[in-house]
Structures are given as C-alpha cells and as structure tokens.
Design an enzyme around this catalytic site. Structure first.
Site, PDB file in Angstrom:
ATOM      1  N   THR A  16       6.436  18.046  19.191  1.00  0.00           N
ATOM      2  CA  THR A  16       7.640  17.215  19.124  1.00  0.00           C
ATOM      3  C   THR A  16       7.937  16.927  17.654  1.00  0.00           C
ATOM      4  OG1 THR A  16       6.887  16.246  21.186  1.00  0.00           O
ATOM      5  CG2 THR A  16       8.736  15.173  20.104  1.00  0.00           C
ATOM      6  N   GLU A  56       5.094  11.255  28.921  1.00  0.00           N
ATOM      7  CA  GLU A  56       6.133  11.656  27.969  1.00  0.00           C
ATOM      8  C   GLU A  56       7.007  12.686  28.651  1.00  0.00           C
ATOM      9  OE1 GLU A  56       4.219  13.164  24.528  1.00  0.00           O
ATOM     10  OE2 GLU A  56       3.243  11.288  24.062  1.00  0.00           O
ATOM     11  N   HIS A  99       1.946  10.261  16.406  1.00  0.00           N
ATOM     12  CA  HIS A  99       2.134  11.644  15.952  1.00  0.00           C
ATOM     13  C   HIS A  99       1.418  11.867  14.624  1.00  0.00           C
ATOM     14  CE1 HIS A  99       4.006  15.584  16.581  1.00  0.00           C
ATOM     15  NE2 HIS A  99       3.754  15.691  15.296  1.00  0.00           N
ATOM     16  N   ASN A 118      -3.863  10.830  24.102  1.00  0.00           N
ATOM     17  CA  ASN A 118      -3.043  11.915  24.643  1.00  0.00           C
ATOM     18  C   ASN A 118      -3.961  13.113  24.951  1.00  0.00           C
ATOM     19  OD1 ASN A 118      -1.487  14.340  24.699  1.00  0.00           O
ATOM     20  ND2 ASN A 118       0.223  13.251  23.780  1.00  0.00           N
ATOM     21  N   HIS A 142       2.239  14.715  28.185  1.00  0.00           N
ATOM     22  CA  HIS A 142       3.619  15.200  28.069  1.00  0.00           C
ATOM     23  C   HIS A 142       3.803  16.371  29.022  1.00  0.00           C
ATOM     24  CE1 HIS A 142       6.906  16.802  25.054  1.00  0.00           C
ATOM     25  NE2 HIS A 142       7.380  16.625  26.283  1.00  0.00           N
ATOM     26  N   ARG A 193       5.868  19.121  29.738  1.00  0.00           N
ATOM     27  CA  ARG A 193       6.963  19.864  29.093  1.00  0.00           C
ATOM     28  C   ARG A 193       7.651  20.771  30.091  1.00  0.00           C
ATOM     29  NH1 ARG A 193       7.936  21.038  23.690  1.00  0.00           N
ATOM     30  NH2 ARG A 193       6.860  19.630  22.300  1.00  0.00           N
ATOM     31  N   ARG A 218       3.365  23.853  29.085  1.00  0.00           N
ATOM     32  CA  ARG A 218       2.311  24.419  28.236  1.00  0.00           C
ATOM     33  C   ARG A 218       1.089  23.506  28.138  1.00  0.00           C
ATOM     34  NH1 ARG A 218       4.944  23.543  22.277  1.00  0.00           N
ATOM     35  NH2 ARG A 218       6.806  24.346  23.266  1.00  0.00           N
ATOM     36  N   GLU A 253       8.690   3.945  20.474  1.00  0.00           N
ATOM     37  CA  GLU A 253       7.528   4.512  19.779  1.00  0.00           C
ATOM     38  C   GLU A 253       8.049   5.224  18.541  1.00  0.00           C
ATOM     39  OE1 GLU A 253       4.560   6.578  22.085  1.00  0.00           O
ATOM     40  OE2 GLU A 253       4.023   7.830  20.366  1.00  0.00           O
ATOM     41  N   HIS A 302      -3.892  18.386  24.867  1.00  0.00           N
ATOM     42  CA  HIS A 302      -4.514  19.595  24.323  1.00  0.00           C
ATOM     43  C   HIS A 302      -5.811  19.977  25.030  1.00  0.00           C
ATOM     44  CE1 HIS A 302      -1.268  20.226  21.686  1.00  0.00           C
ATOM     45  NE2 HIS A 302      -1.358  18.995  21.243  1.00  0.00           N
TER      46      HIS A 302
HETATM   47  N1  PXP Z   1       3.459  10.152  20.896  1.00  0.00           N
HETATM   48  C1  PXP Z   1       4.375  11.023  21.357  1.00  0.00           C
HETATM   49  C2  PXP Z   1       5.624  10.487  21.959  1.00  0.00           C
HETATM   50  C3  PXP Z   1       4.157  12.416  21.274  1.00  0.00           C
HETATM   51  O1  PXP Z   1       5.084  13.277  21.742  1.00  0.00           O
HETATM   52  C4  PXP Z   1       2.941  12.879  20.744  1.00  0.00           C
HETATM   53  C5  PXP Z   1       2.665  14.337  20.686  1.00  0.00           C
HETATM   54  O2  PXP Z   1       3.588  14.949  19.903  1.00  0.00           O
HETATM   55  C6  PXP Z   1       2.009  11.931  20.293  1.00  0.00           C
HETATM   56  C7  PXP Z   1       2.301  10.578  20.384  1.00  0.00           C
HETATM   57  C8  PXP Z   1       0.679  12.325  19.746  1.00  0.00           C
HETATM   58  O3  PXP Z   1       0.779  13.119  18.615  1.00  0.00           O
HETATM   59  P1  PXP Z   1      -0.514  13.851  18.079  1.00  0.00           P
HETATM   60  O4  PXP Z   1      -0.906  14.848  19.136  1.00  0.00           O
HETATM   61  O5  PXP Z   1      -0.062  14.481  16.809  1.00  0.00           O
HETATM   62  O6  PXP Z   1      -1.578  12.820  17.894  1.00  0.00           O
END
Ligand code: PXP
Length: 241
Positions: free
Chosen positions: A103, A72, A192, A9, A45, A47, A51, A153, A12
């Site tokens: 999330t 996402e 997550h 992901n 994602h 949003r 952001r 998921e 960030h």
């Molecule tokens: N999977 C989903 C559906 C998410 O929304 C997120 C981010 O909240 C993640 C995975 C990855 O989470 P993290 O950034 O905490 O690794």
C-alpha cells in the site's frame, strides 16, 4: 499517557504460505502466538488478488483468536459484502492498486468523499469500527471529520523511508496530524514500514493509540522467532510512552 496498542499484521505469513499453495505456515497460528506475546489486535489485508490472506482466513482468524481483528480492505462492493458477512471488530479502508508491491500511499479520502460515504455508513451501521488509512495531511483529516469516521490510521511510509532532516520533517507531520485528529475527536493510529530502528519517535506521539506493524515483525521472526520479536516491539512501545 494511555497504553499504546500493537496490532500485528500477519499478511506476510500468508504470503509465504501462498508461495507453495498449501496450508503452511498458518497465519492463524501466527496470530495466536502474537496474541500470547502481547499483541492487542490482529490486522490482515484481504486484497483483490488474494496475495496475502484468503477469504477462508477471515472466519478462522475471528473464530480462533481472542484478539479483535482489524480487516484492511479496499472501498469496493466485494469487500464491503465480505466485511458485512464476517463483522470484524474494525475495518481499515485502504487504497489499492493491483500492480503495487504494497500500500504505497494513503487513501484520498477528500477526493473520494462521495464514494466512501455510503460504504462507511454501512460498515458503521453493522457495528464495525471504521478507520481510513490516510497520509498525515490536514486536508485528509478534514475529509475524515466530514465522513464521520471514529479512527484514522496515518501512513508512516514517508517517515520510515526518509532520513536525517527529512525524517524529522515527516515525524512532525505525523505528530501534528495526530494532534489535529484527536482535537476533532478522531482516534489516530499509525502504521507502515515501522521497525525496531524507527518505532520509538512514532510511539512517543501521545495521541496515537495504536500501531499496526507487519512486514518487519514477520521478517525478523525468521531469525528470532515471532514471540520474542512481538515481545520486544511491545516493550519498546511501552518504553516510548
Ligand atoms: N497499516 C496498514 C493500513 C497497512 O496497509 C499496512 C501494510 O501496508 C500496515 C499497517 C503495515 O505495514 P508494514 O507491513 O510495512 O508494517
């Protein structure tokens, strides 16, 4: 046991870019590096408040990165239109509250059944593989079965943020949920809050086919670089199988 896929992901990277409003650091460049280091997919994602990634990033991620994109998205008309325009490989429907930092929990697929049904049908008809980001809870899995999604998921936040006996309980919930989903023909993914310290027990759950990991990988990349961090996560996931 089949190979466990790693979805990186890159939200960030975009968060840091957006802090200054320019083009650096580029999430597409991060996705290319993650791909070369062993990622199997890229997750982002979009949003409502933009952001993390912004609309323009989606086309660029699809165009410049060979890996499948997992978008996402909240279950809104705006996001549905964007998904249908870009047709990512997969769409993961997540709950979204504007004021949340991240999330914070899974989607209430059971409570929102009638709202989700047509949206899932449209995404599916466009050839997009739909998943629901849910708590590892039998009631939510039952809702996913009734909604006919191919993937769920599991939100691993409660697992990641608990300790000791509490963590064992949360791990069991994820493992039982993965077994129940698979028994019903749904491919289980998880994500997550996963890190080098907590990923192994989740990666060892045999039915889980994919982990989506973001914040930890991007944060750790500040110290060690993105490619080594993705490579190490990839290796740990392989060793857990
Ligand atoms: N999977 C989903 C559906 C998410 O929304 C997120 C981010 O909240 C993640 C995975 C990855 O989470 P993290 O950034 O905490 O690794």
């Amino acid at each position: 046991m089949s190979r466990l896929r790693l979805g990186v992901n890159i939200d960030h990277v975009a968060t840091i870019r957006n802090a200054r409003g320019g083009l650096h650091p580029d999430p597409v460049r991060a996705a290319v590096i993650a791909s070369e280091a062993g990622a199997d997919g890229i997750t982002a994602h979009l949003r409502e408040d933009r952001r993390h990634i912004i609309d323009e990033d989606i086309g660029q991620l699809i165009g410049a990165v060979a890996l499948p994109l997992n978008l996402e998205m909240a279950a809104t008309g705006e996001m549905l239109a964007i998904a249908l325009r870009h047709r990512p490989h997969a769409a993961c429907i997540v709950p979204e509250r504007r004021e949340e930092v991240t999330t914070e929990g899974g989607l209430d697929a059971a409570g929102q059944h009638d709202h989700l049904k047509p949206l899932i049908a449209e995404l599916g008809a466009a050839g997009i593989r739909v998943s629901l980001f849910i708590e590892p809870d039998p009631r939510q899995i039952q809702a996913a079965v009734s909604l006919g999604v191919p993937v769920v998921e599991f939100h691993t936040g409660r697992y990641a943020h608990s300790e000791g006996e509490g963590r064992s309980v949360e791990l069991r919930r994820v493992a039982d949920a993965a077994a129940l989903a698979a028994k019903n023909g749904i491919e289980p993914h998880a994500g997550h809050g996963l890190t080098f310290d907590n990923v192994l027990p989740i990666a060892a759950i045999p039915q889980i086919a994919e982990l989506n990991i973001g914040h930890f990988l991007i944060g750790e990349a500040i110290f060690d670089g993105l490619a080594p961090v993705v490579r190490r996560m990839r290796q740990m996931m392989d060793e857990a199988r």
